[in-house]
Scaffold this active site. Structure first.
Site, PDB file in Angstrom:
ATOM      1  N   GLY A 210       0.829  -1.207   0.000  1.00 42.87           N
ATOM      2  CA  GLY A 210       0.000   0.000   0.000  1.00 42.87           C
ATOM      3  C   GLY A 210       0.857   1.250   0.000  1.00 42.87           C
TER       4      GLY A 210
ATOM      5  N   ASP B 153     -10.482  10.648   7.685  1.00 47.51           N
ATOM      6  CA  ASP B 153     -10.128  10.277   6.312  1.00 47.51           C
ATOM      7  C   ASP B 153     -10.704   8.897   6.003  1.00 47.51           C
ATOM      8  OD1 ASP B 153      -9.077  10.664   3.815  1.00 47.51           O
ATOM      9  OD2 ASP B 153      -7.034  10.054   4.349  1.00 47.51           O
TER      10      ASP B 153
HETATM   11  N1  ADE Z   1      -2.400  -2.092   3.444  1.00 46.25           N
HETATM   12  C1  ADE Z   1      -2.237  -1.134   4.349  1.00 46.25           C
HETATM   13  N2  ADE Z   1      -2.139  -1.663   5.556  1.00 46.25           N
HETATM   14  C2  ADE Z   1      -2.227  -2.987   5.399  1.00 46.25           C
HETATM   15  C3  ADE Z   1      -2.203  -4.071   6.300  1.00 46.25           C
HETATM   16  N3  ADE Z   1      -2.061  -3.865   7.589  1.00 46.25           N
HETATM   17  N4  ADE Z   1      -2.372  -5.296   5.836  1.00 46.25           N
HETATM   18  C4  ADE Z   1      -2.509  -5.462   4.531  1.00 46.25           C
HETATM   19  N5  ADE Z   1      -2.541  -4.504   3.649  1.00 46.25           N
HETATM   20  C5  ADE Z   1      -2.393  -3.262   4.073  1.00 46.25           C
END
Ligand code: ADE
Length: 663
Positions: A352, A479
């Site tokens: 991410g 958000d």
């Molecule tokens: N994207 C952002 N945080 C995450 C997480 N904790 N687990 C998986 N994908 C994510």
């Protein structure tokens, strides 16, 4: 078990009685505050003297009164006065002093063999500062006083830092500044400058104020208020980490000196008579042993129990189950891993990317071998984004935030050598809700599960109570969007990305509130946020803006549910994902044209969808006050899901669809 229960109850009672006894010892006898100076020249007229002593002291013995000893020096005729606390049941310089119950200190010749020695005792704060002579002193005209001596006679109120409670970066070592920018003239001349540092739920605060040392401060008498510097001493027996200092120079409570010296007896423990100590200490130790036994047994029993659906026993317990590995975080939740003790983590792919940081999947090694690890997520902030890391870390540090629908926090690390800050959390393989909805069509049950858990997460965030009824600071996310919601393995949601979140506690400064207007993602902003017309004074308005954003996410989930009929490919609210939407264009849509995501008439052929749509519409009402609360949405979804039984065919289809990639 009953026997343990009785023992436990008995122990609790014992501890209660003991703490009651100790509290009595602490509060029953207010200690006198008296002028306390070694012999020094005094300022005298024929029938009155002023001690010129600028040092007051809390008397060590609760029965002590204030006393003064007066004599004239044979060589130069100067009158000297010594001021002190005095136990009136004992002789002073070999003579018992009468009249100590009076508020006046009346100097009398108490020993006819020493006519130039007079003594007095009195009751009342600093009553030994001014002394009356029971008969004039023959040589009084000889006494004069220098200008510098006179300054202490006319005390002016002290100037002190006075900001009440503010959060601080200060840790309990070295020298800290209070960073309070308000200097106040204390109300009374008797007041001194005080600072108190405490850590509560991982948040450190400094309180600066004026205080009269004759009165207790957080249940303790100040003893160091004659000091010129503010030397922090730990206060024992408080629930939180708590340090206090006091001093009597201009703004001396601005600079705080933390020393490693253990707390002096005056602050923590007060003059416990030795006999009581002998009785109480073994009794206390016995109670601790009994309580620990009872507690271990209770926890042992608890782990054997199956958790009933609904209320989560484990969440309410203080110690979490070993079964839930992520629960090991609870102990770490408030801590920061400094460079010395970094977790053995191996970073993997990026899963991410956010505004300030990127998230990696990572392996947290569990043993000596490479095979044994726990998958975690690591959010990595560059050094320049320290503020975002800190905000999110502070939000996560509140142990009461823990909830099954809030991303599980493990720890934070300052990776100095890499110039990066880390937040380590649970990892959820299914990724965020937006990605999930892009690739999956869901059934009615999954809609209720995803939607219900999302609302429960937001309701918990906003609430001032935990599920177990403990007090909690309400938090607003600010958000909320499908990209900031993760999908757990059981198809429930958890909220993540608290980089813009706010704790709605009393310590929020007006500046912080004033700067907290328009934040978030334009597409998900409530009309009043787009217009920067939020009522910043009212904490409910922050929650109402969150509810608006949540309604858009609920619509996104609903739009991908087979129960609406013909499911189109995933689209975010207000158009295609790739469209760049800015605040101005959103204002046109949301405020001028009062646009909202489309709910087709055909969708509402399904009773559940019809009911859910009505609730969603209530949540995105233009009028923030008219919106439902998150808790109300939780109840609505729970009612809808339990009363609406989808047609068998639809239900079967949804079950098959759930978690499958879209064809
Ligand atoms: N994207 C952002 N945080 C995450 C997480 N904790 N687990 C998986 N994908 C994510």
């Amino acid at each position: 078990m009953e026997r343990f229960g009785l023992i436990g109850f008995g122990s609790v009672l014992l501890v209660y009685l003991m703490s009651g006894a100790s509290a009595l010892l602490h509060t029953a006898n207010p200690h006198s505050v008296c002028k306390s100076c070694d012999p020094q020249p005094a300022n005298c007229k024929s029938n009155e003297c002023i001690a010129n002593c600028n040092q007051s002291k809390v008397c060590p013995n609760p029965d002590d009164v204030c006393a003064a000893v007066w004599w004239r020096k044979m060589d130069n005729g100067v009158v000297m006065v010594q001021t002190k606390c005095h136990d009136p049941t004992q002789p002073l310089n070999g003579v018992m002093i009468d009249g100590y119950n009076s508020s006046d200190c009346v100097l009398a010749v108490s020993d006819m063999n020493a006519p130039k020695l007079r003594q007095c005792a009195c009751t009342g704060r600093d009553c030994n500062e001014r002394m009356l002579l029971n008969k004039p002193d023959d040589d009084s005209e000889l006494i004069t006083m220098s200008a510098s001596d006179s300054k202490d006679l006319f005390r002016i109120p002290q100037l002190c830092k006075f900001c009440d409670i503010e959060s601080t970066e200060c840790n309990v070592s070295g020298v800290c500044k209070s960073l309070c920018n308000i200097t106040a003239i204390c109300e009374k001349t008797t007041e001194v400058c005080v600072s108190a540092w405490r850590r509560n739920n991982g948040k450190a605060t400094i309180e600066t104020l004026c205080h009269d040392p004759a009165r207790p401060f957080y249940g303790h008498y100040l003893t160091d208020f004659s000091n010129s510097i503010c030397e922090m001493k730990r206060v024992k027996g408080m629930e939180d980490d708590f340090y206090i200092c006091s001093c009597n120079e201009e703004e001396c409570n601005d600079q705080l000196f933390f020393t490693d010296v253990p707390a002096p007896p005056e602050y923590g423990k007060k003059d416990l008579p030795p006999v009581l100590l002998v009785v109480l200490v073994p009794a206390f130790l016995a109670a601790v042993v009994l309580l620990s036994t009872f507690y271990c047994y209770h926890m042992f029993r608890l782990r054997g129990l199956k958790t009933p659906k609904g209320i989560d026993i484990e969440t309410c317990a203080i110690i979490m189950s070993d079964d839930d590995r992520s629960d090991s975080s609870s102990a770490n939740a408030n801590s920061l891993n400094h460079n010395m003790e970094l977790l053995p983590i191996q970073l993997d792919v990026i899963v991410g990317k956010g505004r300030f940081a990127e998230v990696h999947r990572a392996k947290l090694k569990q043993g000596a071998t490479d095979e044994s690890f726990q998958m975690v997520a690591v959010k990595i902030f560059p050094y320049e984004e320290y503020a975002s890391w800190k905000t999110e870390w502070e939000i996560f540090s509140d142990a009461e935030l823990r909830h099954e629908n809030v991303l599980q926090f493990l720890t934070a690390e300052d990776r100095k050598s890499e110039r990066r800050y880390w937040l380590i959390t649970a990892y959820h393989e299914r990724g965020n809700l937006q990605e999930f909805l892009t690739h999956h069509v869901i059934g009615w049950d999954e809609l209720c599960r995803l939607g219900g858990s999302l609302a429960r997460g937001v309701a918990h965030l906003h609430s001032d109570r935990t599920t177990c009824g403990r007090a909690k600071v309400p938090i607003v996310h600010r958000d909320l969007k499908s990209a900031n919601v993760l999908v757990k393995a059981d198809l429930s949601c958890c909220l993540c990305d608290f980089g813009l979140s706010l704790r709605l506690d009393n310590s929020m400064s007006p500046e912080k509130l004033a700067n907290s207007g328009q934040v978030g993602t334009a597409r998900y902003m409530a009309p009043e946020v787009l217009e920067s017309r939020m009522d910043l004074e009212n904490i409910e308005s922050f929650k109402q803006a969150d509810v608006y954003s949540m309604a858009l996410v609920l619509w996104e989930i609903m739009s991908r549910c087979s129960a609406i009929g013909d499911v189109r490919e995933y689209e975010p609210p207000f158009g295609k994902l790739k469209d760049h939407v800015c605040v101005e264009s959103m204002k046109d849509d949301v405020i001028r044209d009062r646009l909202r995501p489309e709910i087709l008439a055909s969708w509402t052929n399904h009773m559940g969808i019809q009911l859910l749509s009505s609730s969603i519409e209530e949540c995105w009402d233009h009028d923030p006050e008219a919106r439902l609360t998150a808790q109300c949405v939780v109840e609505r979804i729970s009612e809808i899901s339990s009363t609406v039984i989808p047609p068998v065919s639809a239900d079967t289809k949804s079950t098959q669809d759930s978690g499958n990639d879209e064809k």
